[in-house]
Motif scaffolding. Structure first.
Motif, mmCIF file in Angstrom:
data_model
loop_
_atom_site.group_PDB
_atom_site.id
_atom_site.type_symbol
_atom_site.label_atom_id
_atom_site.label_comp_id
_atom_site.label_asym_id
_atom_site.label_seq_id
_atom_site.Cartn_x
_atom_site.Cartn_y
_atom_site.Cartn_z
ATOM 1 N N GLY A 87 0.867 -1.264 -0.145
ATOM 2 C CA GLY A 87 -0.090 -0.020 -0.173
ATOM 3 C C GLY A 87 0.770 1.097 -0.068
ATOM 4 O O GLY A 87 1.995 1.225 -0.791
ATOM 5 N N GLU A 114 -0.161 1.602 7.246
ATOM 6 C CA GLU A 114 -0.810 2.783 6.511
ATOM 7 C C GLU A 114 -1.253 3.729 7.206
ATOM 8 O O GLU A 114 -1.428 3.671 8.418
ATOM 9 C CB GLU A 114 -2.137 2.103 5.761
ATOM 10 C CG GLU A 114 -1.728 1.154 4.825
ATOM 11 C CD GLU A 114 -0.985 1.461 3.592
ATOM 12 O OE1 GLU A 114 -1.580 1.929 2.681
ATOM 13 O OE2 GLU A 114 0.383 1.321 3.752
ATOM 14 N N PHE A 119 -6.446 4.606 5.481
ATOM 15 C CA PHE A 119 -6.581 3.318 5.415
ATOM 16 C C PHE A 119 -8.138 2.968 5.672
ATOM 17 O O PHE A 119 -8.899 1.980 5.236
ATOM 18 C CB PHE A 119 -5.806 2.447 6.482
ATOM 19 C CG PHE A 119 -5.996 0.999 6.394
ATOM 20 C CD1 PHE A 119 -5.399 0.426 5.251
ATOM 21 C CD2 PHE A 119 -6.594 0.484 7.065
ATOM 22 C CE1 PHE A 119 -5.821 -1.079 5.049
ATOM 23 C CE2 PHE A 119 -7.110 -1.047 6.981
ATOM 24 C CZ PHE A 119 -6.358 -1.594 6.071
ATOM 25 N N SER A 151 -3.707 2.337 -0.987
ATOM 26 C CA SER A 151 -4.355 1.293 0.017
ATOM 27 C C SER A 151 -5.393 0.577 -0.405
ATOM 28 O O SER A 151 -5.268 -0.665 -0.204
ATOM 29 C CB SER A 151 -4.926 2.216 1.385
ATOM 30 O OG SER A 151 -3.723 3.052 1.956
ATOM 31 N N ARG A 247 7.715 4.632 2.831
ATOM 32 C CA ARG A 247 6.954 3.290 2.293
ATOM 33 C C ARG A 247 8.379 2.607 1.048
ATOM 34 O O ARG A 247 8.347 1.474 1.200
ATOM 35 C CB ARG A 247 5.992 3.685 1.304
ATOM 36 C CG ARG A 247 5.101 2.674 0.805
ATOM 37 C CD ARG A 247 5.359 2.745 -0.911
ATOM 38 N NE ARG A 247 4.860 1.716 -1.597
ATOM 39 C CZ ARG A 247 5.679 0.547 -1.852
ATOM 40 N NH1 ARG A 247 6.765 0.444 -1.231
ATOM 41 N NH2 ARG A 247 5.078 -0.389 -2.521
#
Length: 387
Positions: A87, A114, A119, A151, A247
């Motif tokens: 995600g 997330e 999310f 997500s 991320r």
């Protein structure tokens, strides 16, 4: 002159190395992973900010992926099935509860990293599979959620892979010995495939990265700024932020996520590598959607009050202190949720906090008279890229 150029290049290179090391350390501290490699012992510890445990009833048979309950129902855990699916903050594993008649009873989220607001917005799609048979659910085409694209697309792929596994191992009451291997060819398309928005965003980023190197035209610059706001900001929510950087450093990039991450990854490369070529601030000036919005707002009037040198110094000190505090919070994993509230997220207005939107609007109004105030005196991401 050549010695000075070499010195500047070396200084910029060392700054880039420091940034990479800082983000790598933060990813390891927060997620126990670096570029997709799990560094925590066992690799199965579940960390994050979301999650609901499966039924507490003792299973009759189970493995890491499938659990058979006493009443004949099964629970599929997608952590291993979709370990390559990311995600925005990392993996989004799910537990898919299927009753003994083969109907999806519920789907709940495992812990993940997330952003909570996004999310929760994306996870609303989980109810669409509830009440469907496994065959019916597997055949469904579910669209991603605007404002929480990363997500929601990762959720969709997790569900697809979990349902595919359930179909292959539908002998309820007999858990297979596999640890999650399953043929899911094509199931990652919703996560890794290019979308219209993703393609247009990539084109806009390419334009911002390349055209200003050769074209010095003010009118074209305003066109680029407008495209940044409309396409990268309001349409696709594509921007460089600490959440994106974490991320990338935590989860890495795989073929399954390349389509989704193409435009953001190019943004990061522009932001980090252009300074090595003597183009510091190129990303902020020509690509960043929130910086673009501030610059466009500043064109509404030519009357700009002059900040006193004392106030200017005080604001710069504030920026440096704020950045230092946030780095300590990030590197010690004391409070990393601040990343969810950088003002870039205001573009994701369907999911963003009301306070984030209100503060972003305030800075846009202020930018009518003060050139790019957020960029100059607050932006933590800009501080990192300039460190």
């Amino acid at each position: 002159m050549k010695n000075r150029t070499n010195k500047n290049f070396l200084t910029t290179l060392l700054s880039l190395v420091a940034v990479v090391l800082m983000l790598s350390a933060a990813a390891i501290v927060r997620d126990g992973r670096i570029f997709g490699f799990n560094l925590r012992d066992g690799g199965s510890a579940e960390h994050g900010r979301h999650g609901v445990q499966a039924s507490s009833a003792a299973p009759t048979a189970n493995n890491d992926t499938l659990t058979v309950m006493p009443d004949g129902a099964i629970v599929v855990n997608t952590r291993l099935l979709a370990k390559d699916v990311q995600g925005y903050g990392g993996q989004v594993p799910l537990r898919i509860h299927i009753d003994k008649s083969g109907v999806v009873d519920s789907i709940v989220a495992e812990p993940n990293a997330e952003s909570p607001d996004f999310f929760n917005h994306a996870s609303a799609i989980l109810a669409q599979w509830q009440g469907k048979t496994v065959d019916e659910a597997a055949a469904m085409e579910v669209d991603g959620v605007t404002g929480a694209t990363f997500s929601s697309r990762a959720i969709i792929t997790n569900v697809q892979r979990g349902l595919a596994y359930a179909k292959q191992h539908a002998a309820l009451g007999n858990a297979p010995d596999a640890t999650g291997s399953v043929d899911v060819s094509g199931a990652s398309a919703s996560s890794g495939g290019f979308t219209l928005g993703g393609i247009v965003a990539l084109i806009v980023v390419l334009m911002g990265a390349v055209v200003p190197l050769f074209v010095k035209n003010r009118r074209w610059h305003y066109v680029q700024l407008s495209l940044n706001v409309i396409v990268l900001g309001l349409w696709t929510g594509t921007f460089v932020s600490y959440t994106l950087l974490m991320r990338l450093f935590s989860g890495g990039v795989s073929l399954a996520t390349l389509g989704t991450l193409a435009a953001p990854l190019l943004m990061v490369l522009v932001a980090m590598l252009y300074p090595l070529a003597g183009r510091p601030g190129h990303y902020c000036a020509h690509v960043c959607p929130f910086g673009s919005a501030q610059e466009l707002a500043g064109k509404l009037t030519r009357r700009k009050p002059r900040l006193s040198p004392r106030l200017n110094r005080a604001l710069n000190v504030f920026r440096n202190v704020l950045w230092g505090v946030l780095m300590v919070l990030m590197l010690t994993a004391t409070w990393t949720a601040w990343m969810d509230y950088e003002l870039f997220t205001a573009f994701l207005y369907t999911s963003a906090s009301v306070w984030v939107i209100a503060i972003a609007v305030l800075f846009l109004v202020l930018s009518i008279w003060v050139p790019r105030p957020y960029c100059r005196f607050v932006c933590p991401t800009g501080s990192l890229l300039r460190s």
